[in-house]
Design a protein around this motif. Structure first.
Motif, PDB file in Angstrom:
ATOM      1  N   ARG A   1      40.637 -27.797 -18.038  1.00  0.00           N
ATOM      2  CA  ARG A   1      39.790 -27.768 -19.232  1.00  0.00           C
ATOM      3  C   ARG A   1      40.088 -28.968 -20.129  1.00  0.00           C
ATOM      4  NH1 ARG A   1      41.628 -23.505 -21.111  1.00  0.00           N
ATOM      5  NH2 ARG A   1      40.354 -22.096 -19.900  1.00  0.00           N
ATOM      6  N   ASP A   2      41.366 -29.268 -20.338  1.00  0.00           N
ATOM      7  CA  ASP A   2      41.745 -30.424 -21.160  1.00  0.00           C
ATOM      8  C   ASP A   2      41.208 -31.720 -20.567  1.00  0.00           C
ATOM      9  OD1 ASP A   2      43.085 -28.689 -22.843  1.00  0.00           O
ATOM     10  OD2 ASP A   2      45.081 -29.203 -22.069  1.00  0.00           O
ATOM     11  N   ALA A   3      41.331 -31.847 -19.260  1.00  0.00           N
ATOM     12  CA  ALA A   3      40.857 -33.059 -18.592  1.00  0.00           C
ATOM     13  C   ALA A   3      39.342 -33.192 -18.717  1.00  0.00           C
ATOM     14  CB  ALA A   3      41.277 -33.058 -17.125  1.00  0.00           C
ATOM     15  N   LEU A   4      38.636 -32.104 -18.493  1.00  0.00           N
ATOM     16  CA  LEU A   4      37.179 -32.147 -18.595  1.00  0.00           C
ATOM     17  C   LEU A   4      36.736 -32.435 -20.029  1.00  0.00           C
ATOM     18  CD1 LEU A   4      36.206 -29.222 -16.204  1.00  0.00           C
ATOM     19  CD2 LEU A   4      35.815 -31.661 -15.843  1.00  0.00           C
ATOM     20  N   GLY A   5      37.550 -32.044 -20.995  1.00  0.00           N
ATOM     21  CA  GLY A   5      37.247 -32.336 -22.388  1.00  0.00           C
ATOM     22  C   GLY A   5      37.263 -33.821 -22.696  1.00  0.00           C
ATOM     23  N   MET A   6      37.900 -34.609 -21.840  1.00  0.00           N
ATOM     24  CA  MET A   6      37.951 -36.058 -22.020  1.00  0.00           C
ATOM     25  C   MET A   6      36.693 -36.754 -21.493  1.00  0.00           C
ATOM     26  SD  MET A   6      41.893 -36.609 -20.800  1.00  0.00           S
ATOM     27  CE  MET A   6      41.734 -38.385 -20.783  1.00  0.00           C
ATOM     28  N   LEU A   7      35.873 -36.017 -20.752  1.00  0.00           N
ATOM     29  CA  LEU A   7      34.679 -36.613 -20.155  1.00  0.00           C
ATOM     30  C   LEU A   7      33.514 -36.582 -21.145  1.00  0.00           C
ATOM     31  CD1 LEU A   7      34.860 -35.085 -16.581  1.00  0.00           C
ATOM     32  CD2 LEU A   7      35.479 -37.401 -17.294  1.00  0.00           C
ATOM     33  N   PRO A   8      32.598 -37.511 -21.007  1.00  0.00           N
ATOM     34  CA  PRO A   8      31.458 -37.572 -21.933  1.00  0.00           C
ATOM     35  C   PRO A   8      30.487 -36.428 -21.697  1.00  0.00           C
ATOM     36  CG  PRO A   8      31.170 -39.149 -20.163  1.00  0.00           C
ATOM     37  CD  PRO A   8      32.554 -38.564 -19.994  1.00  0.00           C
ATOM     38  N   GLU A   9      29.858 -35.982 -22.766  1.00  0.00           N
ATOM     39  CA  GLU A   9      28.801 -34.968 -22.668  1.00  0.00           C
ATOM     40  C   GLU A   9      27.461 -35.688 -22.556  1.00  0.00           C
ATOM     41  OE1 GLU A   9      28.840 -31.649 -22.446  1.00  0.00           O
ATOM     42  OE2 GLU A   9      31.024 -31.713 -22.414  1.00  0.00           O
ATOM     43  N   GLY A  10      26.555 -35.114 -21.807  1.00  0.00           N
ATOM     44  CA  GLY A  10      25.204 -35.641 -21.765  1.00  0.00           C
ATOM     45  C   GLY A  10      24.991 -36.811 -20.823  1.00  0.00           C
TER      46      GLY A  10
ATOM     47  N   ASN B   1      16.123 -16.638 -20.551  1.00  0.00           N
ATOM     48  CA  ASN B   1      17.576 -16.440 -20.571  1.00  0.00           C
ATOM     49  C   ASN B   1      18.245 -16.743 -19.231  1.00  0.00           C
ATOM     50  OD1 ASN B   1      19.874 -15.963 -22.128  1.00  0.00           O
ATOM     51  ND2 ASN B   1      20.009 -13.841 -21.437  1.00  0.00           N
ATOM     52  N   GLN B   2      17.660 -17.643 -18.450  1.00  0.00           N
ATOM     53  CA  GLN B   2      18.265 -18.063 -17.189  1.00  0.00           C
ATOM     54  C   GLN B   2      19.070 -19.337 -17.432  1.00  0.00           C
ATOM     55  OE1 GLN B   2      14.809 -18.496 -14.682  1.00  0.00           O
ATOM     56  NE2 GLN B   2      14.991 -16.387 -13.949  1.00  0.00           N
ATOM     57  N   ARG B   3      20.184 -19.461 -16.715  1.00  0.00           N
ATOM     58  CA  ARG B   3      21.025 -20.646 -16.849  1.00  0.00           C
ATOM     59  C   ARG B   3      20.398 -21.841 -16.149  1.00  0.00           C
ATOM     60  NH1 ARG B   3      24.924 -16.455 -16.323  1.00  0.00           N
ATOM     61  NH2 ARG B   3      26.672 -16.694 -17.779  1.00  0.00           N
ATOM     62  N   ARG B   4      20.558 -23.003 -16.784  1.00  0.00           N
ATOM     63  CA  ARG B   4      20.184 -24.269 -16.168  1.00  0.00           C
ATOM     64  C   ARG B   4      21.333 -25.234 -16.413  1.00  0.00           C
ATOM     65  NH1 ARG B   4      17.050 -21.363 -14.292  1.00  0.00           N
ATOM     66  NH2 ARG B   4      14.814 -21.577 -14.087  1.00  0.00           N
ATOM     67  N   TYR B   5      21.781 -25.852 -15.326  1.00  0.00           N
ATOM     68  CA  TYR B   5      22.912 -26.779 -15.385  1.00  0.00           C
ATOM     69  C   TYR B   5      22.415 -28.203 -15.207  1.00  0.00           C
ATOM     70  CZ  TYR B   5      25.723 -22.595 -14.648  1.00  0.00           C
ATOM     71  OH  TYR B   5      26.301 -21.368 -14.777  1.00  0.00           O
ATOM     72  N   GLY B   6      22.956 -29.116 -15.989  1.00  0.00           N
ATOM     73  CA  GLY B   6      22.652 -30.525 -15.807  1.00  0.00           C
ATOM     74  C   GLY B   6      23.204 -30.994 -14.476  1.00  0.00           C
ATOM     75  N   ARG B   7      22.581 -31.992 -13.914  1.00  0.00           N
ATOM     76  CA  ARG B   7      22.987 -32.494 -12.602  1.00  0.00           C
ATOM     77  C   ARG B   7      24.450 -32.956 -12.598  1.00  0.00           C
ATOM     78  NH1 ARG B   7      20.503 -32.983  -7.750  1.00  0.00           N
ATOM     79  NH2 ARG B   7      21.653 -34.362  -6.404  1.00  0.00           N
ATOM     80  N   ASP B   8      24.946 -33.476 -13.732  1.00  0.00           N
ATOM     81  CA  ASP B   8      26.338 -33.935 -13.800  1.00  0.00           C
ATOM     82  C   ASP B   8      27.331 -32.784 -13.611  1.00  0.00           C
ATOM     83  OD1 ASP B   8      25.412 -33.096 -16.449  1.00  0.00           O
ATOM     84  OD2 ASP B   8      27.386 -33.734 -17.148  1.00  0.00           O
ATOM     85  N   THR B   9      26.871 -31.543 -13.750  1.00  0.00           N
ATOM     86  CA  THR B   9      27.748 -30.386 -13.559  1.00  0.00           C
ATOM     87  C   THR B   9      28.262 -30.317 -12.132  1.00  0.00           C
ATOM     88  OG1 THR B   9      26.491 -29.230 -15.265  1.00  0.00           O
ATOM     89  CG2 THR B   9      27.947 -27.889 -13.905  1.00  0.00           C
ATOM     90  N   LEU B  10      27.483 -30.826 -11.190  1.00  0.00           N
ATOM     91  CA  LEU B  10      27.908 -30.832  -9.787  1.00  0.00           C
ATOM     92  C   LEU B  10      29.229 -31.587  -9.636  1.00  0.00           C
ATOM     93  CD1 LEU B  10      27.362 -30.110  -6.852  1.00  0.00           C
ATOM     94  CD2 LEU B  10      25.942 -32.162  -6.691  1.00  0.00           C
ATOM     95  N   ARG B  11      29.353 -32.737 -10.289  1.00  0.00           N
ATOM     96  CA  ARG B  11      30.605 -33.505 -10.223  1.00  0.00           C
ATOM     97  C   ARG B  11      31.735 -32.764 -10.907  1.00  0.00           C
ATOM     98  NH1 ARG B  11      27.090 -38.122 -10.597  1.00  0.00           N
ATOM     99  NH2 ARG B  11      27.286 -39.318  -8.679  1.00  0.00           N
ATOM    100  N   ARG B  12      31.436 -32.100 -12.000  1.00  0.00           N
ATOM    101  CA  ARG B  12      32.469 -31.344 -12.710  1.00  0.00           C
ATOM    102  C   ARG B  12      32.999 -30.200 -11.838  1.00  0.00           C
ATOM    103  NH1 ARG B  12      32.615 -32.036 -18.557  1.00  0.00           N
ATOM    104  NH2 ARG B  12      31.271 -33.802 -19.049  1.00  0.00           N
TER     105      ARG B  12
END
Length: 159
Positions: free
Chosen positions: A74-83, A45-56
């Motif tokens: 939040r709206d702007a980040l919703g326009m960015l690709p996931e994964g 149950n520990q969090r792990r963030y993808g490396r792209d989270t650093l840019r976010r």
């Protein structure tokens, strides 16, 4: 104890991301609760963030410095690709959405800069002369006193 995020790592712990992004771990948890970033949970149950989270996170921090509301972020980040890590074109598309708002903020800041001396000296309760809040004393037409303060009506025996 220092957590160092390796440039080869695909994921980061809360501590690693916090240190690399220059924010508190509590800020990351807050951003996640607000839907600005995402993590996955390990079996422990520990969090792990993808490396792209650093840019976010860097984008969120820059937007906060500009005074952008979290809903707009939040709206702007919703326009960015996931994964995948956003490309320069992805970021350009997002930033174009804010251009009009930022231009308006810049105009307001320039107006404040140009009239700041007068604002500080005007007393601001009479608003007789204020190029920002009361140009040509238009509020004086409504009557005496501070017109923008929402004061309750005086009760019996009060003035």
């Amino acid at each position: 104890m220092s957590s160092h995020l390796s440039w080869q790592a695909e994921e980061a712990t809360v501590g690693e991301l916090a240190e690399r992004a220059g924010v508190a771990a509590s800020a990351l948890r807050y951003y996640e609760r607000e839907g600005l970033i995402r993590s996955r949970r390990t079996t422990g149950n520990q969090r792990r963030y993808g490396r792209d989270t650093l840019r976010r996170v860097a984008f969120i921090r820059a937007a906060q410095r500009l005074g952008m509301p979290l809903a707009a972020v939040r709206d702007a980040l919703g326009m960015l690709p996931e994964g995948r890590t956003p490309t320069r074109e992805d970021w350009a598309r997002v930033s174009a959405c804010w251009r009009e708002d930022l231009d308006a903020r810049i105009r307001l800041m320039q107006q404040l800069r140009d009239h700041l001396t007068g604002c500080i000296g005007c007393g601001c309760l009479s608003l007789d002369v204020c190029a920002l809040a009361n140009p040509q004393d238009r509020l004086g037409e409504e009557g005496p006193g501070a017109r923008r303060l929402a004061l309750p009506a005086a009760g019996p025996g009060e003035e």
